[in-house]
Motif scaffolding. Structure first.
Motif, PDB file in Angstrom:
ATOM      1  N   GLY A 152      16.400 115.007   3.323  1.00 35.02           N
ATOM      2  CA  GLY A 152      17.367 114.381   2.427  1.00 35.02           C
ATOM      3  C   GLY A 152      16.777 113.270   1.594  1.00 35.02           C
ATOM      4  O   GLY A 152      16.215 113.514   0.532  1.00 35.02           O
ATOM      5  N   ASP A 153      16.883 112.034   2.084  1.00 36.06           N
ATOM      6  CA  ASP A 153      16.527 110.873   1.275  1.00 36.06           C
ATOM      7  C   ASP A 153      15.039 110.551   1.271  1.00 36.06           C
ATOM      8  O   ASP A 153      14.618 109.599   0.610  1.00 36.06           O
ATOM      9  CB  ASP A 153      17.286 109.636   1.764  1.00 36.06           C
ATOM     10  N   GLN A 154      14.228 111.352   1.985  1.00 31.29           N
ATOM     11  CA  GLN A 154      12.795 111.033   2.061  1.00 31.29           C
ATOM     12  C   GLN A 154      12.165 111.076   0.666  1.00 31.29           C
ATOM     13  O   GLN A 154      12.444 111.948  -0.135  1.00 31.29           O
ATOM     14  CB  GLN A 154      12.060 112.024   2.972  1.00 31.29           C
ATOM     15  N   ARG A 155      11.269 110.108   0.454  1.00 29.07           N
ATOM     16  CA  ARG A 155      10.526 110.055  -0.806  1.00 29.07           C
ATOM     17  C   ARG A 155       9.299 110.961  -0.711  1.00 29.07           C
ATOM     18  O   ARG A 155       8.660 111.044   0.349  1.00 29.07           O
ATOM     19  CB  ARG A 155      10.092 108.611  -1.049  1.00 29.07           C
ATOM     20  N   ILE A 156       8.987 111.658  -1.775  1.00 28.21           N
ATOM     21  CA  ILE A 156       7.804 112.525  -1.847  1.00 28.21           C
ATOM     22  C   ILE A 156       6.950 112.048  -3.012  1.00 28.21           C
ATOM     23  O   ILE A 156       7.441 111.907  -4.135  1.00 28.21           O
ATOM     24  CB  ILE A 156       8.207 114.016  -1.968  1.00 28.21           C
ATOM     25  N   THR A 157       5.674 111.736  -2.728  1.00 27.00           N
ATOM     26  CA  THR A 157       4.807 111.144  -3.751  1.00 27.00           C
ATOM     27  C   THR A 157       3.420 111.787  -3.737  1.00 27.00           C
ATOM     28  O   THR A 157       2.994 112.346  -2.721  1.00 27.00           O
ATOM     29  CB  THR A 157       4.604 109.626  -3.524  1.00 27.00           C
ATOM     30  N   LYS A 165       1.375 109.652  -9.435  1.00 23.28           N
ATOM     31  CA  LYS A 165       1.579 110.727 -10.412  1.00 23.28           C
ATOM     32  C   LYS A 165       2.865 111.511 -10.176  1.00 23.28           C
ATOM     33  O   LYS A 165       3.456 112.030 -11.134  1.00 23.28           O
ATOM     34  CB  LYS A 165       0.394 111.702 -10.367  1.00 23.28           C
ATOM     35  N   GLN A 166       3.254 111.687  -8.929  1.00 19.65           N
ATOM     36  CA  GLN A 166       4.497 112.401  -8.605  1.00 19.65           C
ATOM     37  C   GLN A 166       5.318 111.489  -7.712  1.00 19.65           C
ATOM     38  O   GLN A 166       4.782 110.889  -6.775  1.00 19.65           O
ATOM     39  CB  GLN A 166       4.210 113.725  -7.890  1.00 19.65           C
ATOM     40  N   ASP A 167       6.615 111.408  -7.989  1.00 17.10           N
ATOM     41  CA  ASP A 167       7.477 110.478  -7.254  1.00 17.10           C
ATOM     42  C   ASP A 167       8.909 110.986  -7.333  1.00 17.10           C
ATOM     43  O   ASP A 167       9.533 110.930  -8.395  1.00 17.10           O
ATOM     44  CB  ASP A 167       7.350 109.077  -7.876  1.00 17.10           C
ATOM     45  N   ALA A 168       9.413 111.541  -6.241  1.00 16.98           N
ATOM     46  CA  ALA A 168      10.766 112.096  -6.229  1.00 16.98           C
ATOM     47  C   ALA A 168      11.324 111.963  -4.814  1.00 16.98           C
ATOM     48  O   ALA A 168      10.748 111.247  -3.976  1.00 16.98           O
ATOM     49  CB  ALA A 168      10.736 113.559  -6.670  1.00 16.98           C
ATOM     50  N   HIS A 169      12.444 112.598  -4.567  1.00 16.46           N
ATOM     51  CA  HIS A 169      13.049 112.607  -3.224  1.00 16.46           C
ATOM     52  C   HIS A 169      13.357 114.041  -2.836  1.00 16.46           C
ATOM     53  O   HIS A 169      13.640 114.884  -3.700  1.00 16.46           O
ATOM     54  CB  HIS A 169      14.323 111.758  -3.198  1.00 16.46           C
ATOM     55  N   LEU A 170      13.333 114.308  -1.537  1.00 16.74           N
ATOM     56  CA  LEU A 170      13.593 115.678  -1.083  1.00 16.74           C
ATOM     57  C   LEU A 170      15.013 116.130  -1.421  1.00 16.74           C
ATOM     58  O   LEU A 170      15.274 117.318  -1.538  1.00 16.74           O
ATOM     59  CB  LEU A 170      13.324 115.812   0.423  1.00 16.74           C
ATOM     60  N   VAL A 214      -3.824 112.047  -2.594  1.00 16.41           N
ATOM     61  CA  VAL A 214      -3.069 111.746  -1.374  1.00 16.41           C
ATOM     62  C   VAL A 214      -1.604 112.075  -1.638  1.00 16.41           C
ATOM     63  O   VAL A 214      -1.006 111.564  -2.595  1.00 16.41           O
ATOM     64  CB  VAL A 214      -3.208 110.270  -0.957  1.00 16.41           C
ATOM     65  N   GLY A 215      -1.036 112.935  -0.814  1.00 15.28           N
ATOM     66  CA  GLY A 215       0.375 113.304  -0.918  1.00 15.28           C
ATOM     67  C   GLY A 215       1.117 112.811   0.297  1.00 15.28           C
ATOM     68  O   GLY A 215       0.641 112.957   1.429  1.00 15.28           O
ATOM     69  N   ALA A 216       2.294 112.220   0.088  1.00 16.40           N
ATOM     70  CA  ALA A 216       3.032 111.632   1.209  1.00 16.40           C
ATOM     71  C   ALA A 216       4.516 111.983   1.133  1.00 16.40           C
ATOM     72  O   ALA A 216       5.079 112.133   0.041  1.00 16.40           O
ATOM     73  CB  ALA A 216       2.857 110.115   1.214  1.00 16.40           C
ATOM     74  N   ILE A 217       5.111 112.134   2.297  1.00 17.89           N
ATOM     75  CA  ILE A 217       6.566 112.265   2.440  1.00 17.89           C
ATOM     76  C   ILE A 217       6.955 111.351   3.591  1.00 17.89           C
ATOM     77  O   ILE A 217       6.307 111.372   4.653  1.00 17.89           O
ATOM     78  CB  ILE A 217       6.971 113.725   2.755  1.00 17.89           C
ATOM     79  N   PRO A 222       0.454 112.114   5.884  1.00 14.66           N
ATOM     80  CA  PRO A 222       0.027 112.409   4.510  1.00 14.66           C
ATOM     81  C   PRO A 222      -1.039 113.500   4.456  1.00 14.66           C
ATOM     82  O   PRO A 222      -1.769 113.707   5.422  1.00 14.66           O
ATOM     83  CB  PRO A 222      -0.544 111.078   4.017  1.00 14.66           C
ATOM     84  N   VAL A 223      -1.111 114.169   3.320  1.00 15.23           N
ATOM     85  CA  VAL A 223      -2.149 115.168   3.075  1.00 15.23           C
ATOM     86  C   VAL A 223      -3.150 114.579   2.092  1.00 15.23           C
ATOM     87  O   VAL A 223      -2.780 113.918   1.119  1.00 15.23           O
ATOM     88  CB  VAL A 223      -1.544 116.495   2.557  1.00 15.23           C
ATOM     89  N   GLU A 224      -4.443 114.770   2.382  1.00 20.62           N
ATOM     90  CA  GLU A 224      -5.498 114.155   1.562  1.00 20.62           C
ATOM     91  C   GLU A 224      -6.519 115.223   1.180  1.00 20.62           C
ATOM     92  O   GLU A 224      -6.812 116.114   1.979  1.00 20.62           O
ATOM     93  CB  GLU A 224      -6.196 113.044   2.350  1.00 20.62           C
ATOM     94  N   LEU A 225      -7.058 115.085  -0.020  1.00 22.91           N
ATOM     95  CA  LEU A 225      -8.058 116.044  -0.490  1.00 22.91           C
ATOM     96  C   LEU A 225      -9.022 115.340  -1.417  1.00 22.91           C
ATOM     97  O   LEU A 225      -8.628 114.530  -2.261  1.00 22.91           O
ATOM     98  CB  LEU A 225      -7.362 117.186  -1.237  1.00 22.91           C
ATOM     99  N   GLN A 226     -10.293 115.656  -1.229  1.00 21.61           N
ATOM    100  CA  GLN A 226     -11.358 115.111  -2.077  1.00 21.61           C
ATOM    101  C   GLN A 226     -11.936 116.276  -2.888  1.00 21.61           C
ATOM    102  O   GLN A 226     -12.228 117.330  -2.311  1.00 21.61           O
ATOM    103  CB  GLN A 226     -12.439 114.480  -1.190  1.00 21.61           C
TER     104      GLN A 226
END
Ligand code: MN
Length: 231
Positions: A152-157, A165-170, A214-217, A222-226
């Motif tokens: 629901g209210d979790q932020r996804i970035t 770069k990306q910033d929304a909510h589930l 770095v992607g976070a919810i 978090p998910v990270e990739l180089q």
């Protein structure tokens, strides 16, 4: 009977705080499931039926890895997504039943060779080379649904080299998790091991060698990739 040669073992994903891993069966992905992202791709988000594409399990890439810049593209994009892990068989289930088959969630990147995807789209061709390639399904360790709670209210970035770069909510998902599972179960016998990438918010963009993603919810690892140089 014996096989001519051995295939690599199936990829599996760690679960937070557990020893046993989640073996990956199939990878389903949903397109255009956030309104602002559908618009940035040049479409209106009118609740037409959701549509899907797939990735092969060999596309799995674990969080924390360094990958070469993908081959065959000059415009590879990140897409940060909530990934749903299926833990129970499901076929033709209702929206009301659908959450009972979810084992957990993870942060993931649906890496996309945008130039190939767009060219295929414009010619009415399949998206496979744009979407299903090595290291294209990046995933962090799973968190069980009981520990995460309701979507629901979790932020996804997503940040690229520290820049947001990306910033929304589930809650911005056009098709909710139970709606997607119910719909997908009309076409497939969903099974333990299946993953569902639920679509990306607005703000997708190109990656370059040297990038760190770095992607976070909220509530998930978090998910990270180089990104390394091209091979
Ligand atoms: Mn996607």
């Amino acid at each position: 009977m014996s096989n001519l040669f051995q295939l690599p073992p199936r990829p599996s994903v760690p679960l937070e705080g557990e020893e046993a891993r989640f073996p990956v069966g199939r990878i389903f992905c949903v397109a255009r499931n956030y309104e602002a992202h559908a618009r940035e791709m040049g479409f209106s988000a009118d609740r037409d039926a959701p549509f899907y594409f797939t990735k092969t399990p060999s596309a799995i890439c674990h969080s924390g890895e360094t990958i070469p810049y993908p081959p065959g593209t000059a415009n590879c994009h990140y897409e940060m997504e909530l990934v749903v892990a299926i833990g129970t068989p499901a076929f033709g289930i209702s929206v009301a039943q659908a959450m009972s088959v979810v084992l957990g969630y993870a942060c993931g990147f649906d890496m996309t060779r945008r130039d190939l995807q767009n060219a295929a789209r414009d010619q009415g061709r399949p998206w496979d080379t744009g979407k299903d390639f090595e290291n294209a399904a990046v995933i962090a360790p799973l968190t069980r649904v009981e520990a995460f709670g309701a979507v629901g209210d979790q932020r996804i970035t997503l940040t690229q080299n520290g820049e947001l770069k990306q910033d929304a909510h589930l809650r911005d998902l056009i098709w909710s998790v139970p709606e997607l599972i119910s719909d997908l179960s009309r076409y497939y016998h969903l099974a333990p091991g299946d993953l569902l990438y639920t679509g990306t918010p607005a703000g997708v963009g190109p990656i370059a060698p040297g990038d760190r993603l770095v992607g976070a919810i909220d509530g998930l690892t978090p998910v990270e990739l180089q990104i390394g140089p091209a091979e």
